[in-house]
Design a protein around this motif. Structure first.
Motif, PDB file in Angstrom:
ATOM      1  N   GLY A   1       0.797  -1.208   0.000  1.00  0.00           N
ATOM      2  CA  GLY A   1       0.000   0.000   0.000  1.00  0.00           C
ATOM      3  C   GLY A   1       0.838   1.271   0.000  1.00  0.00           C
ATOM      4  O   GLY A   1       2.062   1.250   0.107  1.00  0.00           O
ATOM      5  N   GLU A   2       0.153   2.402  -0.095  1.00  0.00           N
ATOM      6  CA  GLU A   2       0.846   3.690  -0.210  1.00  0.00           C
ATOM      7  C   GLU A   2       1.640   4.017   1.046  1.00  0.00           C
ATOM      8  O   GLU A   2       2.682   4.656   0.983  1.00  0.00           O
ATOM      9  N   ARG A   3       1.154   3.578   2.217  1.00  0.00           N
ATOM     10  CA  ARG A   3       1.826   3.920   3.475  1.00  0.00           C
ATOM     11  C   ARG A   3       3.299   3.527   3.453  1.00  0.00           C
ATOM     12  O   ARG A   3       4.162   4.284   3.884  1.00  0.00           O
ATOM     13  N   TRP A   4       3.583   2.316   2.969  1.00  0.00           N
ATOM     14  CA  TRP A   4       4.974   1.857   2.945  1.00  0.00           C
ATOM     15  C   TRP A   4       5.585   1.901   1.535  1.00  0.00           C
ATOM     16  O   TRP A   4       6.782   2.023   1.384  1.00  0.00           O
ATOM     17  N   GLY A   5       4.747   1.794   0.523  1.00  0.00           N
ATOM     18  CA  GLY A   5       5.276   1.611  -0.830  1.00  0.00           C
ATOM     19  C   GLY A   5       5.638   2.880  -1.568  1.00  0.00           C
ATOM     20  O   GLY A   5       6.285   2.819  -2.619  1.00  0.00           O
ATOM     21  N   LEU A   6       5.273   4.060  -1.027  1.00  0.00           N
ATOM     22  CA  LEU A   6       5.488   5.304  -1.768  1.00  0.00           C
ATOM     23  C   LEU A   6       6.952   5.545  -2.132  1.00  0.00           C
ATOM     24  O   LEU A   6       7.248   5.923  -3.273  1.00  0.00           O
ATOM     25  N   PRO A   7       7.931   5.336  -1.214  1.00  0.00           N
ATOM     26  CA  PRO A   7       9.332   5.572  -1.612  1.00  0.00           C
ATOM     27  C   PRO A   7       9.775   4.695  -2.784  1.00  0.00           C
ATOM     28  O   PRO A   7      10.533   5.140  -3.655  1.00  0.00           O
ATOM     29  N   LEU A   8       9.284   3.452  -2.836  1.00  0.00           N
ATOM     30  CA  LEU A   8       9.635   2.566  -3.943  1.00  0.00           C
ATOM     31  C   LEU A   8       8.961   3.030  -5.228  1.00  0.00           C
ATOM     32  O   LEU A   8       9.592   3.036  -6.301  1.00  0.00           O
ATOM     33  N   ALA A   9       7.700   3.409  -5.142  1.00  0.00           N
ATOM     34  CA  ALA A   9       6.996   3.884  -6.340  1.00  0.00           C
ATOM     35  C   ALA A   9       7.691   5.110  -6.921  1.00  0.00           C
ATOM     36  O   ALA A   9       7.832   5.243  -8.150  1.00  0.00           O
ATOM     37  N   GLU A  10       8.145   6.012  -6.057  1.00  0.00           N
ATOM     38  CA  GLU A  10       8.844   7.205  -6.536  1.00  0.00           C
ATOM     39  C   GLU A  10      10.177   6.847  -7.187  1.00  0.00           C
ATOM     40  O   GLU A  10      10.572   7.457  -8.190  1.00  0.00           O
ATOM     41  N   ALA A  11      10.880   5.857  -6.625  1.00  0.00           N
ATOM     42  CA  ALA A  11      12.153   5.421  -7.209  1.00  0.00           C
ATOM     43  C   ALA A  11      11.927   4.804  -8.586  1.00  0.00           C
ATOM     44  O   ALA A  11      12.699   5.049  -9.528  1.00  0.00           O
ATOM     45  N   LEU A  12      10.879   4.006  -8.732  1.00  0.00           N
ATOM     46  CA  LEU A  12      10.588   3.380 -10.026  1.00  0.00           C
ATOM     47  C   LEU A  12      10.229   4.444 -11.068  1.00  0.00           C
ATOM     48  O   LEU A  12      10.645   4.351 -12.232  1.00  0.00           O
ATOM     49  N   GLN A  13       9.469   5.445 -10.644  1.00  0.00           N
ATOM     50  CA  GLN A  13       9.133   6.534 -11.567  1.00  0.00           C
ATOM     51  C   GLN A  13      10.392   7.272 -12.011  1.00  0.00           C
ATOM     52  O   GLN A  13      10.530   7.645 -13.185  1.00  0.00           O
ATOM     53  N   LYS A  14      11.325   7.428 -11.098  1.00  0.00           N
ATOM     54  CA  LYS A  14      12.575   8.141 -11.394  1.00  0.00           C
ATOM     55  C   LYS A  14      13.384   7.430 -12.471  1.00  0.00           C
ATOM     56  O   LYS A  14      14.027   8.085 -13.315  1.00  0.00           O
ATOM     57  N   ILE A  15      13.371   6.105 -12.474  1.00  0.00           N
ATOM     58  CA  ILE A  15      14.186   5.350 -13.442  1.00  0.00           C
ATOM     59  C   ILE A  15      13.369   4.898 -14.639  1.00  0.00           C
ATOM     60  O   ILE A  15      13.862   4.131 -15.476  1.00  0.00           O
ATOM     61  N   GLY A  16      12.126   5.336 -14.725  1.00  0.00           N
ATOM     62  CA  GLY A  16      11.299   5.033 -15.888  1.00  0.00           C
ATOM     63  C   GLY A  16      10.761   3.620 -15.936  1.00  0.00           C
ATOM     64  O   GLY A  16      10.575   3.067 -17.021  1.00  0.00           O
ATOM     65  N   VAL A  17      10.489   3.043 -14.791  1.00  0.00           N
ATOM     66  CA  VAL A  17       9.939   1.683 -14.728  1.00  0.00           C
ATOM     67  C   VAL A  17       8.499   1.769 -14.227  1.00  0.00           C
ATOM     68  O   VAL A  17       8.247   2.327 -13.160  1.00  0.00           O
ATOM     69  N   THR A  18       7.570   1.221 -14.991  1.00  0.00           N
ATOM     70  CA  THR A  18       6.157   1.219 -14.610  1.00  0.00           C
ATOM     71  C   THR A  18       5.748  -0.165 -14.159  1.00  0.00           C
ATOM     72  O   THR A  18       5.747  -1.100 -14.976  1.00  0.00           O
ATOM     73  N   PRO A  19       5.415  -0.344 -12.863  1.00  0.00           N
ATOM     74  CA  PRO A  19       4.979  -1.669 -12.404  1.00  0.00           C
ATOM     75  C   PRO A  19       3.677  -2.060 -13.133  1.00  0.00           C
ATOM     76  O   PRO A  19       2.865  -1.206 -13.495  1.00  0.00           O
ATOM     77  N   ILE A  20       3.496  -3.355 -13.336  1.00  0.00           N
ATOM     78  CA  ILE A  20       2.268  -3.856 -13.945  1.00  0.00           C
ATOM     79  C   ILE A  20       1.281  -4.192 -12.838  1.00  0.00           C
ATOM     80  O   ILE A  20       1.566  -5.026 -11.974  1.00  0.00           O
TER      81      ILE A  20
END
Length: 446
Positions: A424-443
Motif C-alpha cells: 500500500g501507499e503507506r509503505w510503498g510510496l518511496p519505492l513507487a517514486e524510485a521506479l518513476q525516477k528510473i522510468g519503470v512502470t509496475p504492472i
C-alpha cells in the motif's frame, strides 16, 4: 602532537583519507579478517592514521576469541628490551628474555609503532613477526603477532618498511569508520554532544581522529553544570583536542548538558524480554505517565536505529529483531511508530531481514515472501520490517544494471505491482517514486 588543519565548515570539508582509497572501514569486516589471520597464525600489518582505533579493534578481536592480548610499544624500546640481555652460561651466550614475551597459552601479541621505531628495534621485531622467533625464543603455537603502522606520507615521521618485508605480511590498510565508531561510542557512554555531532556530520573524522573525539567526551563528562554553562571555558577546554570549527559544532549541538539515559539502550536492543528488568522499568514509566522518559527513550532509539551504526550493531549480533520487537511491543503507539519509521528507512539495517529484494522481484505473487509480508502487516510491532524491505528493494532497483533489466522484464514489473499493491501507499510510496525516477512502470495485477 595532534595536527591541526585550517578551520572550515565540517559539512563542506573535502574527503581526505591518508590511508588511501583501498582502505577498509575499521569495523566488523576488518575484525573478520583478523580472526582468519589469527587462526592461520599469519602476521598482520594494520596500516592507517593514528588515533582511529587499530589497537582497540585488535583487543576486541582477542576478547571475542577468548584469548590473551598483549601490547608492546616499539617506539619506547631499546634493543635489550626486546631481544633480552646477554647472559654467559658455561661459556655460551644466552639471552634473558623479557617477561612480556608469552611462554604458553594463546593470544595476540600487538606490536605498536613498528615503522616509527628505530632500525635497531625494527629488525628484531620483524624477525618476531615473520619468523615467530628471537634467537632461541620461539613464539608459542597458540600466539600470533600483529603490528600497527602509520602511512608512509608526509603527515608522519616514519621509517619505511622494505617492500620485500611487507610482502611477508597480511597487509590490511584501514581507515576510520563513522558507523563502527558510533556503535562503539554509544555502547561506551561517549558524551551525548559528541554523539550528536558524529551523527550529524558524515566527515567528522576528516580533521579529527576518533581518539580525539573520545578525549573530548571524557573531559565534557567531568565538567560540572556551571562549567558547561561557561562557553569561554568550554571553548578553552575543547580547543586542546579539536579545531575551532568542531568546537562550534559541539556548542551548537544543544546536548552539552545532556546526561546518559537511565536505561542501557544497547543492552535493550540485544536482550530485551517481557520479564526483564528493562521491561519492568519501562512499564513503570507507562503506569506513572512519565511521558518525558518515554520520549527520551524513543529519541535515543531513533538516533541509534536510524543512523549508520545500526548496520554495525546488526553485523555484530548486538541488535536482534527479537529483542527489538519485544521492546517495540511495550512502547506506546506514538513512540513505537516513530522508532519504526527511523529504522525502516535505514538502508544499513536491511541486513536484519531474512527476506531479500530478489524474493520480491522474482515471481512475488507465488513466493513465500508474500506470506511473510502479510504476517508483518498483521503485527504492529513488525511494521518496520515492511519498511525495511521496501528500502532494500528501492536500493536494489536504483542500481543502473537492475533498472535496465526491469524495463525489459514484464515478469519483474508484475512482481513489483503485486508487492506495491500489498504494502500500500503507506509503505510503498518511496519505492513507487524510485521506479518513476528510473522510468519503470509496475504492472498492476488484474
Amino acid at each position: 602532537m595532534q595536527q591541526r588543519s585550517r578551520a572550515r565548515d565540517p559539512k563542506l570539508a573535502p574527503v581526505a583519507d591518508a590511508s588511501g582509497p583501498s582502505a577498509l572501514p575499521l569495523g566488523p569486516r576488518v575484525a573478520s579478517i583478523l580472526e582468519v589471520a589469527y587462526r592461520a597464525r599469519r602476521p598482520v600489518l594494520l596500516e592507517g592514521p593514528t588515533g582511529i582505533g587499530k589497537s582497540e579493534l585488535v583487543a576486541q578481536v582477542a576478547r571475542s576469541l577468548g584469548i590473551a592480548h598483549r601490547v608492546l610499544d616499539l617506539s619506547l624500546l631499546e634493543p635489550p628490551d626486546l631481544v633480552g640481555l646477554p647472559v654467559i652460561e658455561e661459556g655460551i651466550t644466552r639471552y634473558a628474555l623479557p617477561r612480556f614475551l608469552p611462554r604458553e597459552g594463546a593470544g595476540i601479541l600487538m606490536l605498536e609503532e613498528l615503522n616509527r621505531a628505530e632500525r635497531y628495534i625494527q629488525q628484531p621485531a620483524l624477525q618476531l613477526l615473520t619468523a615467530r622467533a628471537l634467537h632461541e625464543y620461539v613464539l608459542p603455537e597458540g600466539w600470533a603477532c600483529f603490528a600497527a603502522i602509520n602511512p608512509e606520507t608526509g603527515d608522519y615521521h616514519v621509517t619505511p618498511l622494505d617492500q620485500a618485508l611487507r610482502a611477508r605480511f597480511l597487509h590490511v590498510p584501514v581507515r576510520a569508520d563513522r558507523a563502527s565508531w558510533l556503535a562503539w561510542a554509544d555502547a561506551n557512554g561517549v558524551h551525548p554532544a559528541v554523539m550528536a555531532v558524529a551523527r550529524a556530520h558524515e566527515r567528522v573524522f576528516v580533521d579529527v581522529p576518533p581518539r580525539s573525539w573520545t578525549y573530548a567526551s571524557d573531559v565534557l563528562k567531568t565538567m560540572r553544570p556551571h562549567e558547561l554553562a561557561d562557553v569561554a571555558l568550554v571553548r578553552d577546554v575543547l580547543a586542546g583536542y579539536l579545531p575551532p570549527v568542531w568546537v562550534d559544532a559541539l556548542l551548537s549541538s544543544g546536548s552539552l548538558s545532556a546526561r546518559a539515559i537511565e536505561l542501557d539502550v544497547h543492552t535493550m536492543l540485544r536482550e530485551y524480554a517481557p520479564k526483564s528488568v528493562h521491561a519492568e522499568t519501562l512499564r513503570g514509566w507507562k503506569e506513572r505517565g512519565e511521558t518525558d522518559r518515554l520520549d527520551e527513550l524513543a529519541a535515543r532509539l531513533k538516533a541509534v536505529l536510524g543512523g549508520p551504526e545500526a548496520g554495525v550493531l546488526a553485523a555484530n549480533k548486538t541488535l536482534t529483531l527479537g529483542a527489538l520487537e519485544a521492546l517495540l511491543a511495550d512502547l506506546p503507539g506514538d513512540q513505537r511508530e516513530s522508532v519504526q519509521d527511523a529504522l525502516g528507512g535505514n538502508p544499513t539495517a536491511c541486513v536484519l531481514l531474512d527476506v531479500r529484494p530478489e524474493d520480491v522481484l522474482t515471481n512475488y505473487q507465488a513466493s513465500p515472501a508474500r506470506a511473510r509480508v502479510e504476517e508483518w502487516k498483521a503485527s504492529p510491532a513488525k511494521h518496520h520490517r515492511i519498511a525495511l524491505l521496501v528500502t532494500a528493494v528501492r536500493a536494489k532497483v536504483l542500481a543502473p544494471e537492475i533498472g535496465a533489466e526491469l524495463r525489459r522484464s514484464n515478469a519483474q514489473r508484475l512482481s513489483l505491482g503485486h508487492f506495491l499493491l500489498q504494502v500500500g501507499e503507506r509503505w510503498g510510496l518511496p519505492l513507487a517514486e524510485a521506479l518513476q525516477k528510473i522510468g519503470v512502470t509496475p504492472i498492476r495485477p488484474t
